[in-house]
Design a protein around this motif. Structure first.
Motif: not given
Length: 561
Positions: A360-369
């Motif tokens: 979940r944190m990885a998906a969020r980080t990729c979208t934010v990036w």
């Protein structure tokens, strides 16, 4: 921890925070200045290869003159050559990167069917100084086979910005925000002035690279600094209007570029614009969030007492009240350790991998990036491309900066009413639509093309402005600066790509807009999958872990509730 209670007791944006805020944001003007200064530093005026000897007559189609400077302002690349006659009687055909000597001409006329001896310019050029009196292009002849050196200046600067964002964002989490703010501010002033005294191109590029690292470091850390010193009631406005100071820097570049046409004077003037900041930046205190996260409770208490006095309030808040019951004993023990000057237990080191501690944190980080990337790409494509839209290049750049100011006001109202996500996604979609509309506008309607470009800049500025605050609210204190720093790193990847994206216009005039439009539209749709953070207070590590209903662990501390 409930550090947000500090603002409930001592004010969300009272006198103490307001003074700190405007002082810290003042230096952001310097960041906007240095980021866009290269627009006029590497400005390439009209130029021609120089002919040997003294020129007495000039022909360009049906135009005549006695010097190349008389005709050069109307010369257009890709058309016929400029024909000149020297005092020795030689006739030369001059173009941008070569010249041709006519063999045995009978008369001095524009058309010639005889033999010619073609040779390279050998570094001898004549420049049109009507608009640009002196730039690094004219100083070091960065044209023809050296043209790529001029085009490399902005990508090299942005590479320094990328490295600075990552390095200083990580260091600020370890040594504190204030030390980095002071160091990068001094470097911006010193390196900025040093750039003006560059003796050659390579010294210029190296100094600009180091200047980029300092500017990026300040910009990354100052967002976290002002966010951690203001309450959640005003955090939207304070974080967004940091960008307003950056936009003011862009307008200062346009105004200074118009008034000062010699590159090294222009660079020095820009560098000293915010020098008064150095007089008081050393008085900045560390943020309460950082002090609490590091277990420096005595320093936190001293800071709260100072805030209360400055805001005209009675200091009744104690640092123990910011701790949860189960933390209180540990907190008191740490305070005793501080008083006795005993060393604190060693801390676990954090890395960028902590931003990917779960799916979940990885998906969020990729979208934010991705939002950081397209925000920067679109922002700089619109900004750098504004000087080539037609009309006055100084006015175009000034408008590109000025249009950001209302965008942040509207963005703040929208974020407070419909949320961060529901503001970011539509703004990216609008930027995509504006790019597509520019494609169908006839090239001769300059006013409409400029208007659509400004609409695109307006929309992308909203998304680019709110992503800083959005990122701060999506991550806990212990990795907040790292999250913003790594996001800014992706932002600078976009800014490195942006100049090359602008150069794609040589392939097809609207290809840069197509690239930005497609990416903005797709990422705008992905933004809808992110969680909303409307009004969410900034949280500390233990709060994040306990919000999951399990015993706190490092992984839990990095998850959002």
């Amino acid at each position: 921890m409930t550090v947000e209670r500090i603002f409930d007791e001592l004010g969300h944006f009272k006198r103490f925070q307001a003074c700190l805020y405007f002082a810290a944001v003042f230096q952001v003007i310097a960041c906007g200045i240095h980021y866009l200064a290269s627009v006029f530093l590497v400005d390439t005026p009209n130029f021609l290869c120089s002919a040997p000897g003294n020129i007495t007559d000039v022909l360009y189609y049906n135009m005549t003159g006695h010097s190349v400077e008389d005709i050069l302002p109307v010369f257009k690349s890709g058309t016929g050559p400029l024909v000149v006659r020297t005092a020795e009687g030689e006739q030369w055909e001059l173009s941008r990167c070569r010249c041709a000597l006519r063999i045995n001409p009978k008369v001095f006329s524009y058309d010639f069917d005889g033999n010619k001896s073609v040779k390279a310019c050998d570094g001898n050029f004549i420049y049109d100084h009507t608009e640009v009196h002196q730039s690094i292009v004219t100083e070091w002849n960065l044209v023809c086979e050296k043209e790529w050196l001029a085009k490399l200046c902005q990508p090299t600067f942005m590479l320094g910005v990328l490295i600075g964002a990552l390095v200083f964002g990580d260091i600020a989490d370890r040594v504190g925000r204030v030390k980095i703010l002071m160091f990068t501010s001094i470097c911006q002033f010193g390196l900025g002035v040093a750039v003006g005294f560059s003796g050659n191109y390579y010294v210029f590029v190296v100094l600009r690279f180091l200047l980029a690292m300092a500017s990026s470091g300040y910009l990354v850390v100052v967002f976290v600094y002002v966010t951690e010193f203001t309450g959640n009631k005003v955090r939207t406005w304070t974080s967004m209007h940091v960008h307003a100071a950056f936009a003011v820097g862009v307008m200062v570049v346009a105004l200074t570029g118009y008034l000062v046409r010699v590159w090294w004077i222009y660079q020095i003037v820009l560098s000293i614009c915010t020098s008064p900041f150095l007089l008081f930046c050393w008085k900045f205190p560390e943020t309460p969030f950082y002090l609490m996260a590091k277990g420096r409770y005595n320093d936190t208490q001293t800071l709260m007492d100072m805030m209360a006095r400055f805001n005209g309030l009675k200091s009744r808040l104690k640092v123990e009240e910011l701790l949860e019951p189960e933390e209180s004993e540990t907190g008191r023990a740490l305070m005793e350790q501080e008083r006795e000057k005993q060393p604190l237990p060693s801390e676990k080191k954090l890395s960028i991998l902590d931003l990917f501690c779960s799916w979940r944190m990885a998906a969020r980080t990729c979208t934010v990036w991705a939002i950081w990337f397209i925000g920067s790409l679109g922002y700089y494509v619109f900004s750098l491309g504004s000087v080539s839209l037609g009309g006055n290049q100084y006015m175009n750049l000034f408008l590109a900066g000025a249009v950001e100011l209302p965008s942040y006001l509207i963005g703040c109202f929208a974020m407070d009413r419909i949320g961060r996500k529901n503001t970011c996604a539509p703004s990216l979609l609008l930027a995509g639509v504006a790019c597509m509309l520019i494609i169908v506008v006839p090239a001769d309607i300059e006013v409409l093309a400029i208007a659509l470009s400004m609409i695109g800049k307006f929309a992308i500025a909203i998304a680019f402005g709110l992503i800083y605050l959005y990122t701060c609210e999506l991550y806990p204190t212990i990795i907040r600066t790292l999250a913003v720093g790594s996001g800014s790193m992706m932002c600078r990847v976009g800014s490195i790509v942006a100049p090359f994206c602008v150069y794609l216009a040589d392939v097809w005039v609207y290809l840069p807009q197509v690239v930005v439009g497609i990416l903005a539209f797709v990422i705008g749709l992905l933004t809808l999958l992110l969680p909303e953070t409307l009004g969410r207070p900034l949280t500390t590590t233990l709060e994040q872990a306990e919000g999951l209903g399990r015993k706190p662990s490092k992984k839990d501390a990095l998850e959002m509730t």
